[in-house]
Scaffold this active site. Structure first.
Site, PDB file in Angstrom:
ATOM      1  N   PRO A  79       0.829  -1.209   0.000  1.00 25.12           N
ATOM      2  CA  PRO A  79       0.000   0.000   0.000  1.00 25.12           C
ATOM      3  C   PRO A  79       0.860   1.254   0.000  1.00 25.12           C
ATOM      4  CG  PRO A  79       0.158  -0.915   2.206  1.00 25.12           C
ATOM      5  CD  PRO A  79       0.839  -1.883   1.302  1.00 25.12           C
ATOM      6  N   SER A  80       0.560   2.177  -0.885  1.00 22.70           N
ATOM      7  CA  SER A  80       1.203   3.488  -0.788  1.00 22.70           C
ATOM      8  C   SER A  80       0.153   4.557  -1.057  1.00 22.70           C
ATOM      9  CB  SER A  80       2.409   3.611  -1.707  1.00 22.70           C
ATOM     10  OG  SER A  80       2.062   3.327  -3.022  1.00 22.70           O
ATOM     11  N   SER A 104      -3.937   1.455   0.048  1.00 18.37           N
ATOM     12  CA  SER A 104      -3.638   2.313   1.202  1.00 18.37           C
ATOM     13  C   SER A 104      -4.909   2.936   1.773  1.00 18.37           C
ATOM     14  CB  SER A 104      -2.690   3.431   0.760  1.00 18.37           C
ATOM     15  OG  SER A 104      -2.609   4.434   1.746  1.00 18.37           O
ATOM     16  N   LYS A 122       1.235  -5.315   9.436  1.00 20.81           N
ATOM     17  CA  LYS A 122       2.281  -4.804   8.536  1.00 20.81           C
ATOM     18  C   LYS A 122       3.205  -3.885   9.337  1.00 20.81           C
ATOM     19  CE  LYS A 122       2.965  -1.941   4.402  1.00 20.81           C
ATOM     20  NZ  LYS A 122       3.557  -0.697   4.911  1.00 20.81           N
ATOM     21  N   HIS A 181       8.228   0.228   6.694  1.00 18.80           N
ATOM     22  CA  HIS A 181       7.568   1.344   6.011  1.00 18.80           C
ATOM     23  C   HIS A 181       8.520   1.988   4.990  1.00 18.80           C
ATOM     24  CE1 HIS A 181       3.707   3.625   7.034  1.00 18.80           C
ATOM     25  NE2 HIS A 181       4.169   4.334   6.025  1.00 18.80           N
ATOM     26  N   GLY A 237      10.335  -3.771   1.317  1.00 18.45           N
ATOM     27  CA  GLY A 237      11.448  -2.859   1.614  1.00 18.45           C
ATOM     28  C   GLY A 237      12.681  -3.214   0.802  1.00 18.45           C
ATOM     29  N   GLY A 238      12.993  -2.360  -0.169  1.00 21.26           N
ATOM     30  CA  GLY A 238      14.267  -2.494  -0.883  1.00 21.26           C
ATOM     31  C   GLY A 238      14.278  -3.495  -2.016  1.00 21.26           C
ATOM     32  N   ARG A 251      14.294  -4.397  -5.502  1.00 22.23           N
ATOM     33  CA  ARG A 251      14.559  -3.649  -6.751  1.00 22.23           C
ATOM     34  C   ARG A 251      14.937  -4.569  -7.908  1.00 22.23           C
ATOM     35  NH1 ARG A 251      12.466  -0.794  -3.693  1.00 22.23           N
ATOM     36  NH2 ARG A 251      13.209   1.128  -2.726  1.00 22.23           N
TER      37      ARG A 251
HETATM   38  C1  FMN Z   1       5.076   7.282  -1.111  1.00 24.61           C
HETATM   39  C2  FMN Z   1       4.819   6.172  -0.153  1.00 24.61           C
HETATM   40  C3  FMN Z   1       3.616   6.123   0.530  1.00 24.61           C
HETATM   41  C4  FMN Z   1       3.367   5.078   1.424  1.00 24.61           C
HETATM   42  N1  FMN Z   1       2.149   5.024   2.036  1.00 24.61           N
HETATM   43  C5  FMN Z   1       1.890   4.006   2.884  1.00 24.61           C
HETATM   44  C6  FMN Z   1       0.615   3.907   3.484  1.00 24.61           C
HETATM   45  O1  FMN Z   1      -0.287   4.685   3.216  1.00 24.61           O
HETATM   46  N2  FMN Z   1       0.419   2.891   4.363  1.00 24.61           N
HETATM   47  C7  FMN Z   1       1.398   1.969   4.666  1.00 24.61           C
HETATM   48  O2  FMN Z   1       1.177   1.075   5.467  1.00 24.61           O
HETATM   49  N3  FMN Z   1       2.612   2.032   4.071  1.00 24.61           N
HETATM   50  C8  FMN Z   1       2.869   3.024   3.188  1.00 24.61           C
HETATM   51  N4  FMN Z   1       4.086   3.075   2.586  1.00 24.61           N
HETATM   52  C9  FMN Z   1       5.075   2.014   2.832  1.00 24.61           C
HETATM   53  C10 FMN Z   1       4.932   0.871   1.813  1.00 24.61           C
HETATM   54  O3  FMN Z   1       3.741   0.141   2.024  1.00 24.61           O
HETATM   55  C11 FMN Z   1       6.089  -0.132   1.888  1.00 24.61           C
HETATM   56  O4  FMN Z   1       6.168  -0.640   3.200  1.00 24.61           O
HETATM   57  C12 FMN Z   1       7.456   0.417   1.491  1.00 24.61           C
HETATM   58  O5  FMN Z   1       7.334   1.407   0.479  1.00 24.61           O
HETATM   59  C13 FMN Z   1       8.326  -0.720   0.997  1.00 24.61           C
HETATM   60  O6  FMN Z   1       9.600  -0.284   0.683  1.00 24.61           O
HETATM   61  P1  FMN Z   1      10.104   0.015  -0.822  1.00 24.61           P
HETATM   62  O7  FMN Z   1       9.515   1.336  -1.193  1.00 24.61           O
HETATM   63  O8  FMN Z   1      11.591   0.039  -0.666  1.00 24.61           O
HETATM   64  O9  FMN Z   1       9.619  -1.109  -1.716  1.00 24.61           O
HETATM   65  C14 FMN Z   1       4.347   4.097   1.667  1.00 24.61           C
HETATM   66  C15 FMN Z   1       5.557   4.155   0.975  1.00 24.61           C
HETATM   67  C16 FMN Z   1       5.806   5.161   0.077  1.00 24.61           C
HETATM   68  C17 FMN Z   1       7.113   5.174  -0.668  1.00 24.61           C
HETATM   69  C1  7N5 Z   2      -0.482  10.977   5.417  1.00 21.42           C
HETATM   70  C2  7N5 Z   2      -0.105   9.893   4.493  1.00 21.42           C
HETATM   71  C3  7N5 Z   2       0.971   9.034   5.063  1.00 21.42           C
HETATM   72  C4  7N5 Z   2       1.179   7.891   4.157  1.00 21.42           C
HETATM   73  C5  7N5 Z   2       2.368   7.085   4.538  1.00 21.42           C
HETATM   74  O1  7N5 Z   2       2.251   6.154   5.273  1.00 21.42           O
HETATM   75  C6  7N5 Z   2       3.673   7.436   4.031  1.00 21.42           C
HETATM   76  O2  7N5 Z   2       3.832   8.476   3.368  1.00 21.42           O
HETATM   77  O3  7N5 Z   2       4.623   6.678   4.300  1.00 21.42           O
END
Ligand code: FMN
Ligand code: 7N5
Length: 377
Positions: free
Chosen positions: A85-86, A114, A233, A257, A289-290, A292
């Site tokens: 989720p992002s 998300s 998570k 995260h 996480g990570g 690529r």
């Molecule tokens: C721009 C962005 C927004 C994210 N928003 C959320 C979110 O809304 N909820 C959440 O649980 N994790 C959020 N994450 C974390 C991702 O779910 C995930 O754990 C993480 O991006 C994994 O690492 P990676 O970017 O290296 O693949 C977000 C990550 C990014 C980069």
């Molecule tokens: C207010 C949105 C936060 C989303 C999030 O979890 C992130 O940006 O990592």
């Protein structure tokens, strides 16, 4: 079999894509996506952890056909990868979560939506072509809001609720502070009532402040509030992992995260083996996480994860070319993963294991995992 497929005139791997995608976004948006908290130690560590493991391939195996398929959330998926989720996919492309979901459906993988989605959960579910949908929950103070997110996801056919546990407070993202980053005021957040102002995060309405008192009782109570599976998570400690299993969760997603919360936290790949040991096969253990490269997916599985999830790579694909860009990400990783399986002598995902890895230590020594384990016995 990979015969040197050409994907795109500019993008042959995820690193190419990152470079191409970020230039298309406003600076503050690119920093929000790519940034982590504080000095980015954990963000870097998530990537670097993968480089500490090297392959010890086996040969004399029949790899004329390599079957990458596996099962995730009860669905057969094309390979052991899903979309984490992002928040706010419309920052990257006007088609937002619809483009992401369509690419997931095309590639045959699952997606977690998300809490901060710009597209309603039922619309996303309708674009997933029968692949499994997870709903991420950032638990907030207003229980009515939490319950409506849960109910809407369940009504849309989501199969699992992913409760994010690593965000009782938002991490210090210095890039966002410096850029005064805030979502556009006209951006929709359909998980929340329309009178909630979440555009200025520093003055956010208390109703959507994070629940900073998540307890095992509340996790157990969630099980009574939905028929969906409950996953946690953001687990990094084997102690929390064992307690999660005792609380009756259906699965664990090892995550920090993407290095956006506690800087200095352990990388997810380093956290994984102890969690796998603590869980002892009682529930599935996934990781993000990570990731690529296809080789990263393989290494995570060899260390005991059943499945990996993608964060930023998907957003880079979305920024690059919308649905086609996300599909490009997934195809690239699919082909890389299949090739790494073949070159390690694995015709099925079940054959991937720690016997195919060695760990490079800081003193320069490289120790095969199985031998080092035996030596400790
Ligand atoms: C721009 C962005 C927004 C994210 N928003 C959320 C979110 O809304 N909820 C959440 O649980 N994790 C959020 N994450 C974390 C991702 O779910 C995930 O754990 C993480 O991006 C994994 O690492 P990676 O970017 O290296 O693949 C977000 C990550 C990014 C980069
Ligand atoms: C207010 C949105 C936060 C989303 C999030 O979890 C992130 O940006 O990592």
């Amino acid at each position: 079999m990979n015969r040197g497929k050409s994907y795109d005139d500019k993008v042959f791997c995820i690193a190419d894509l990152e470079a191409n995608a970020l230039g298309r976004l406003p600076r503050a948006t690119a920093d929000y996506i790519n940034g982590g908290s504080m000095l980015h130690e954990t963000l870097r560590a998530n990537n670097e952890a993968y480089d500490r493991y090297v392959f010890v391939p086996r040969y004399f195996k029949d790899v004329r056909k390599v079957d990458t398929t596996t099962v995730c959330l009860g669905k057969k998926v094309a390979f052991p990868v899903g979309i984490s989720p992002s928040a706010m996919h419309s920052l990257c492309h006007q088609d937002a979560e619809v483009a992401t979901a369509r690419a997931a459906a095309e590639r045959g993988i699952n997606m977690i939506l998300s809490t901060y989605t710009n597209t309603p959960v039922d619309v996303v579910a309708g674009e997933l072509g029968g692949m499994a949908l997870g709903q991420q929950l950032s638990k907030v103070l207003d229980e009515g809001i939490n319950q409506s997110i849960i109910d809407n996801a369940e009504a849309a056919g989501a199969s699992a609720l992913f409760v994010t546990v690593d965000c009782p407070w938002l991490g210090r993202r210095l890039g966002d502070y410096r850029n005064s980053f805030a979502p556009p005021t006209d951006m929709p957040f359909p998980s929340f009532p329309t009178d909630v102002d979440i555009h200025n995060l520093s003055t956010a309405d208390q109703r959507i402040a994070y629940d900073a008192d998540l307890s095992w009782e509340k996790v157990r109570a969630l099980k009574g509030r939905t028929k969906m599976q409950i996953w946690l998570k953001g687990i990094l400690s084997p102690i929390d992992a064992a307690m999660a299993v005792e609380a009756g969760v259906d699965g664990i997603l090892v995550s920090n995260h993407g290095g956006r919360q506690l800087d200095g936290a352990i990388s997810t790949l380093e956290a994984l083996p102890a969690i796998v040991e603590a869980v002892a096969g009682r529930v599935p253990v996934h990781i993000d996480g990570g990731i690529r490269r296809g080789s990263d997916i393989f290494k995570a599985l060899a260390l005991g994860a059943q499945h990996v999830w993608l964060g930023r790579t998907v957003l880079w694909g979305l920024a690059y070319k919308g649905q086609a860009g996300v599909k490009l990400v997934l195809d690239t990783l699919y082909d890389e993963f299949q090739l790494v399986m073949a070159l390690n002598g694995c015709a099925t995902v079940a054959e991937i294991g720690p016997h195919l890895l060695a760990r490079r230590h800081l003193d320069g020594s490289v120790v095969p995992l199985l031998l080092s384990r035996e030596a400790r016995l």
